[in-house]
Each structure stands twice: as structure tokens, then as C-alpha cells.
Design an enzyme around this catalytic site. Structure first.
Site, PDB file in Angstrom:
ATOM      1  N   LEU A  35     -32.253 113.464   6.020  1.00  0.00           N
ATOM      2  CA  LEU A  35     -31.213 112.526   6.482  1.00  0.00           C
ATOM      3  C   LEU A  35     -30.428 111.952   5.300  1.00  0.00           C
ATOM      4  O   LEU A  35     -30.404 110.740   5.073  1.00  0.00           O
ATOM      5  CB  LEU A  35     -31.813 111.410   7.349  1.00  0.00           C
ATOM      6  CG  LEU A  35     -32.511 111.874   8.630  1.00  0.00           C
ATOM      7  CD1 LEU A  35     -33.033 110.678   9.424  1.00  0.00           C
ATOM      8  CD2 LEU A  35     -31.580 112.714   9.512  1.00  0.00           C
ATOM      9  N   THR A 130     -23.906 131.482   2.080  1.00  0.00           N
ATOM     10  CA  THR A 130     -22.460 131.359   2.254  1.00  0.00           C
ATOM     11  C   THR A 130     -21.733 132.537   1.610  1.00  0.00           C
ATOM     12  O   THR A 130     -22.255 133.159   0.673  1.00  0.00           O
ATOM     13  CB  THR A 130     -21.991 130.044   1.584  1.00  0.00           C
ATOM     14  OG1 THR A 130     -20.580 130.069   1.449  1.00  0.00           O
ATOM     15  CG2 THR A 130     -22.570 129.862   0.190  1.00  0.00           C
ATOM     16  N   TYR A 155     -21.491 124.406  -6.424  1.00  0.00           N
ATOM     17  CA  TYR A 155     -22.089 124.650  -5.098  1.00  0.00           C
ATOM     18  C   TYR A 155     -22.428 126.126  -4.933  1.00  0.00           C
ATOM     19  O   TYR A 155     -23.563 126.494  -4.628  1.00  0.00           O
ATOM     20  CB  TYR A 155     -21.123 124.201  -3.983  1.00  0.00           C
ATOM     21  CG  TYR A 155     -21.479 124.744  -2.616  1.00  0.00           C
ATOM     22  CD1 TYR A 155     -22.677 124.399  -1.990  1.00  0.00           C
ATOM     23  CD2 TYR A 155     -20.621 125.623  -1.943  1.00  0.00           C
ATOM     24  CE1 TYR A 155     -23.010 124.901  -0.731  1.00  0.00           C
ATOM     25  CE2 TYR A 155     -20.943 126.132  -0.687  1.00  0.00           C
ATOM     26  CZ  TYR A 155     -22.143 125.772  -0.085  1.00  0.00           C
ATOM     27  OH  TYR A 155     -22.477 126.273   1.146  1.00  0.00           O
TER      28      TYR A 155
HETATM   29  P1  NAD Z   1     -24.521 119.791   6.071  1.00  0.00           P
HETATM   30  O1  NAD Z   1     -24.206 119.196   4.739  1.00  0.00           O
HETATM   31  O2  NAD Z   1     -23.757 119.367   7.280  1.00  0.00           O
HETATM   32  O3  NAD Z   1     -26.074 119.563   6.416  1.00  0.00           O
HETATM   33  C1  NAD Z   1     -27.085 119.703   5.469  1.00  0.00           C
HETATM   34  C2  NAD Z   1     -28.340 119.049   6.028  1.00  0.00           C
HETATM   35  O4  NAD Z   1     -29.389 119.215   5.068  1.00  0.00           O
HETATM   36  C3  NAD Z   1     -28.196 117.552   6.295  1.00  0.00           C
HETATM   37  O5  NAD Z   1     -28.733 117.213   7.552  1.00  0.00           O
HETATM   38  C4  NAD Z   1     -29.008 116.909   5.169  1.00  0.00           C
HETATM   39  O6  NAD Z   1     -29.585 115.653   5.543  1.00  0.00           O
HETATM   40  C5  NAD Z   1     -30.065 117.970   4.915  1.00  0.00           C
HETATM   41  N1  NAD Z   1     -30.596 117.904   3.540  1.00  0.00           N
HETATM   42  C6  NAD Z   1     -29.884 117.824   2.381  1.00  0.00           C
HETATM   43  N2  NAD Z   1     -30.714 117.759   1.335  1.00  0.00           N
HETATM   44  C7  NAD Z   1     -31.984 117.821   1.831  1.00  0.00           C
HETATM   45  C8  NAD Z   1     -33.260 117.810   1.239  1.00  0.00           C
HETATM   46  N3  NAD Z   1     -33.412 117.713  -0.083  1.00  0.00           N
HETATM   47  N4  NAD Z   1     -34.354 117.904   2.039  1.00  0.00           N
HETATM   48  C9  NAD Z   1     -34.204 118.004   3.393  1.00  0.00           C
HETATM   49  N5  NAD Z   1     -33.019 117.981   4.008  1.00  0.00           N
HETATM   50  C10 NAD Z   1     -31.901 117.896   3.231  1.00  0.00           C
HETATM   51  O7  NAD Z   1     -24.411 121.373   5.845  1.00  0.00           O
HETATM   52  P2  NAD Z   1     -23.913 122.526   6.834  1.00  0.00           P
HETATM   53  O8  NAD Z   1     -22.462 122.653   6.703  1.00  0.00           O
HETATM   54  O9  NAD Z   1     -24.534 122.323   8.147  1.00  0.00           O
HETATM   55  O10 NAD Z   1     -24.566 123.785   6.121  1.00  0.00           O
HETATM   56  C11 NAD Z   1     -25.891 124.200   6.443  1.00  0.00           C
HETATM   57  C12 NAD Z   1     -26.229 125.426   5.624  1.00  0.00           C
HETATM   58  O11 NAD Z   1     -25.297 126.470   5.905  1.00  0.00           O
HETATM   59  C13 NAD Z   1     -26.171 125.196   4.120  1.00  0.00           C
HETATM   60  O12 NAD Z   1     -27.231 125.913   3.531  1.00  0.00           O
HETATM   61  C14 NAD Z   1     -24.831 125.781   3.710  1.00  0.00           C
HETATM   62  O13 NAD Z   1     -24.859 126.250   2.389  1.00  0.00           O
HETATM   63  C15 NAD Z   1     -24.701 126.929   4.700  1.00  0.00           C
HETATM   64  N6  NAD Z   1     -23.316 127.329   5.041  1.00  0.00           N
HETATM   65  C16 NAD Z   1     -22.398 126.377   5.433  1.00  0.00           C
HETATM   66  C17 NAD Z   1     -21.116 126.806   5.799  1.00  0.00           C
HETATM   67  C18 NAD Z   1     -20.081 125.808   6.271  1.00  0.00           C
HETATM   68  O14 NAD Z   1     -18.918 126.186   6.469  1.00  0.00           O
HETATM   69  N7  NAD Z   1     -20.424 124.553   6.524  1.00  0.00           N
HETATM   70  C19 NAD Z   1     -20.772 128.154   5.739  1.00  0.00           C
HETATM   71  C20 NAD Z   1     -21.747 129.082   5.323  1.00  0.00           C
HETATM   72  C21 NAD Z   1     -23.019 128.653   4.991  1.00  0.00           C
END
Ligand code: NAD
Ligand code: TYD
Length: 347
Positions: A35, A130, A155
Site C-alpha cells: 500500500l 513492460t 524505471y
Molecule cells: P501501480 O504503481 O499502479 O501499482 C503497483 C502496486 O505495487 C501498488 O499497489 C503498490 O502499493 C505495490 N507495491 C509497490 N512497492 C511494493 C513493495 N515494495 N512491496 C509490496 N507492494 C508494493 O502499477 P501498475 O501500473 O499496476 O503496474 C503493475 C505492474 O505491471 C508493474 O510491474 C509494472 O512494471 C507492469 N506494467 C505496467 C504497465 C502500465 O502501463 N501501467 C505496462 C506494462 C507493465
């Protein structure tokens, strides 16, 4: 099956958790999330009381905690989404990305390796990554699974590193893994620091729309529920030790996307056409800004039969509707530290 989903309170994670809880009543879904600013349990209000769902507040940097929950719940699979995910934040604070994205992932890998040592057969470590690990494309070409990694931002460098660790654990310790590399997601529950939700929120509030550089940067956009469907498919049907690219076949230059968003928002808010586009403001470019991302998603299409279910116009419309109907959600996530972040980033 007991499945651990990390980062399930975030944007994509919450859609994955919801899908698994609802589609698979025979599985128990454990959502582990620290969170951070990006994690929000309001995203999961509709599933939080389901019998097959448990929230575990914890940090993937806490190896002892991970050890305890693996011991207690004997997970059969891990779907790992927890990450620091915003490029602009990675430019201001790269170490936060090294900690969660690299060290946190290696912590999880260590625990999965040790717990699954003699019983690998039906286990699966699914790492969500990603397309940004591939770097930047010129005017032509697409990222395939064979494109060499060439990350440009802290990132993407941290995500590339975590991908390499996952592969290395597969090669070195025989950990059964699968990785997917997805393009830019959009949809409900997206924190308003990324382009689409930030601009929706600013249009609602009549605030400037800060377009970086000349706005000619190109991204390939995928509706988040289509990503969740792909994750479901790869988790169940993907081959071990394989990677799959996931994309929307949907490239947009930022400025064209912003103009479309302005037009749709004017319609939804009953404002005169052209009102929102007056808010477009060109601002200083992001350092190391990747010109273009575009995914060749033919492998997942041919081998697993996945393709996106909605067009961009349909997905964008659903997204806008969601934000307009969930202004309380927006107010909650933009109170507190958000204003400080915004002032720092766009001062
Ligand atoms: P987000 O930032 O919305 O959510 C990340 C979540 O991880 C949050 O709920 C946060 O509380 C939790 N978190 C962060 N650090 C943490 C820790 N140390 N321990 C436990 N929980 C932790 O991210 P998102 O956009 O939902 O992306 C999710 C995944 O998908 C990521 O790995 C991201 O690299 C990948 N991704 C995202 C996209 C995009 O467009 N958003 C595209 C491709 C891949
Ligand atoms: P973003 O949503 O941050 O995703 P990513 O950087 O991971 O692709 O940005 C999408 C595109 O929009 C990217 O080219 C940067 C640009 N952008 C702006 O022009 N202004 C903004 O305020 C933001 C957040 C992004």
C-alpha cells in the site's frame, strides 16, 4: 490452488485480482501489497469479502515476511506485479526502483526457489514486465520477444534487471517461470500521475494539460481488462521459460491521443467542442524520453489465441465514464501527498 498476487492493490493488479477471484472460485487468491501511494484497497471493494480472497499487507523487501506467508499458505503460483511503476518518479528517485523492482523481485525469487525445490512440477512464477525494457523504436519496426533489451530510464532499467533475474533463476535453479512484456495500459483505477488519468483529472478540474516536448512521442495503448485477460491466459496456458509480448495493436502519438481525449471529455461534460483542448500546454521534455514503443503481439495471438476485446475508442469511453462516476475515488487519491508530488513535478 493458492495463488499469491503481488501489487494487487495497484492499477493492473486490482484488475487481475478481481478477475481471478471471480473466475476461479476454486482458487484462493492472496493479494500481497505494501500500500504505497499507488496501492489503494478501494480498488477492490467489490471483492474484499469474497471467501476465496485474502489481503496481506506487506513489503516484498521483507524477506522474513515472505518466508512466513510461503510457509503458511504453500502457494502454487505467484503472479508478480508489485513495482514502482512511474518513469518520472524513477528520474527523481532511482533507488526506490532498485529496491522494490530489483531487490524485491530477487527476494520473491529466492523464496519461491527454496519452497518449490522438490515440487516444481505444477508451480509457476509469473513475472509481469513492460515493453519499455526494449528501449526506443524509430519511425518503423515493432518490439518482438527477440528484440535485445536496451532500457533508457531508471524505471525500465530496473524492470529489465528484474526480468534478467527471473530468467537467470530459471536457467540456474530450474525455477518454472513465465514473463510477459506489455505496452502502456489505460482504464479504471489508474493513478492520476500517468498520461491518461492525469489528463482526465486535469480536464475535470480545468487545469493545464502538460504535454512533454513536441507531443510527437508514440505509445501503444491497451485496455487494462484486456491485459488482465492475457495474464489469465498466460498463467494457465503459457509455456514455462517463455516470454510473451502483449500489446494493443494501437499506436498513438501523444498529441493526437490528448486531442481525442479532449473531444470525448467535452462531449461527456457537455462543454463546447474545443474547451478542453485549450488547456493543452507544451512543457519541458522528460529527460531520456523514449520516442516510440510498439509491440508485435503475434506470438501470444498465434500460440495462445489472445487478442484485445475492445477498440481504443470503446476502452477510452469506458475509462472516462468510470472516472466521471467515481469522482470520490479521484478525490481520495488526489488528497494528501498528491498535491506535493504534482507541485514538484510540474512546478
Ligand atoms: P501501480 O504503481 O499502479 O501499482 C503497483 C502496486 O505495487 C501498488 O499497489 C503498490 O502499493 C505495490 N507495491 C509497490 N512497492 C511494493 C513493495 N515494495 N512491496 C509490496 N507492494 C508494493 O502499477 P501498475 O501500473 O499496476 O503496474 C503493475 C505492474 O505491471 C508493474 O510491474 C509494472 O512494471 C507492469 N506494467 C505496467 C504497465 C502500465 O502501463 N501501467 C505496462 C506494462 C507493465
Ligand atoms: P506515461 O503515462 O508516464 O507512461 P510511459 O512513460 O511509461 O510511457 O506517459 C505516456 C506518454 O505521455 C509519454 O510519452 C510521456 C507523456 N506524458 C506527457 O506528455 N505529459 C505528462 O504529464 C505525462 C505524465 C506523460
Amino acid at each position: 490452488m493458492n495463488i499469491l498476487i503481488t501489487g494487487g492493490a495497484g492499477f493492473i493488479g486490482s484488475h487481475v485480482v478481481r478477475r481471478f477471484v471471480k473466475e476461479y472460485p476454486g482458487y484462493h487468491i492472496y493479494n500481497l501489497d505494501a500500500l504505497t501511494y499507488a496501492g489503494n484497497l478501494e480498488n477492490l471493494r467489490d471483492v474484499e469479502h469474497q471467501d476465496n480472497y485474502t489481503f496481506l499487507k506487506g513489503d516484498i523487501l521483507d524477506a522474513k515476511f515472505l518466508e512466513e506467508i510461503f510457509e503458511k499458505y504453500q502457494f502454487d503460483g505467484v503472479i508478480h506485479l508489485a513495482a514502482e511503476s512511474h518513469v518520472d518518479r524513477s528520474i527523481s528517485d532511482p533507488l526506490a526502483f532498485v529496491r522494490t523492482n530489483i531487490i524485491g523481485t530477487v527476494n520473491l525469487l529466492n523464496i519461491a526457489r527454496d519452497h518449490w525445490k522438490d515440487k516444481k512440477a505444477n508451480k509457476r512464477f509469473y513475472h509481469i514486465s513492460t515493453d519499455e525494457v526494449y528501449g526506443s523504436l524509430g519511425e518503423d519496426g515493432l518490439f518482438t520477444e527477440k528484440t535485445p533489451y536496451d532500457p533508457n530510464s531508471p524505471y525500465s532499467a530496473s524492470k529489465a534487471s528484474s526480468d534478467h533475474f527471473v530468467r537467470a533463476y530459471g536457467e540456474t535453479y530450474g525455477l518454472p517461470y513465465v514473463i510477459t512484456n506489455c505496452s502502456n495500459n489505460y482504464g479504471p483505477n489508474h493513478f492520476p500521475e500517468k498520461l491518461i488519468p492525469l489528463f482526465i483529472n486535469n480536464i475535470i478540474e480545468n487545469k493545464p494539460l502538460p504535454v512533454y516536448g513536441d507531443g510527437k512521442y508514440t505509445r501503444d495503448w491497451l485496455f487494462v481488462k484486456d491485459h488482465a485477460a492475457a495474464i489469465d491466459l498466460v498463467f494457465h496456458k503459457g509455456k514455462n521459460h517463455e516470454t510473451y509480448n502483449i500489446g494493443g495493436f494501437n499506436e498513438w502519438q501523444n498529441i493526437d491521443l490528448v486531442k481525442l481525449l479532449c473531444k470525448l471529455m467535452d462531449q461527456k461534460l457537455n462543454r463546447n467542442e474545443g474547451t478542453s483542448s485549450k488547456l493543452i500546454t507544451y512543457v519541458k521534455d522528460r529527460p531520456g524520453h523514449d520516442l516510440r514503443y510498439a509491440i508485435d503481439a503475434s506470438k501470444i495471438n498465434k500460440e495462445l489465441g489472445w487478442s484485445p476485446s475492445v477498440t481504443f475508442e470503446q476502452g477510452l469511453e469506458q475509462t472516462i465514464e468510470w472516472y466521471l462516476n467515481n469522482q470520490e475515488w479521484l478525490e481520495h487519491v488526489t488528497s494528501g501527498d498528491y498535491q506535493e508530488y504534482y507541485d514538484q513535478m510540474y512546478k
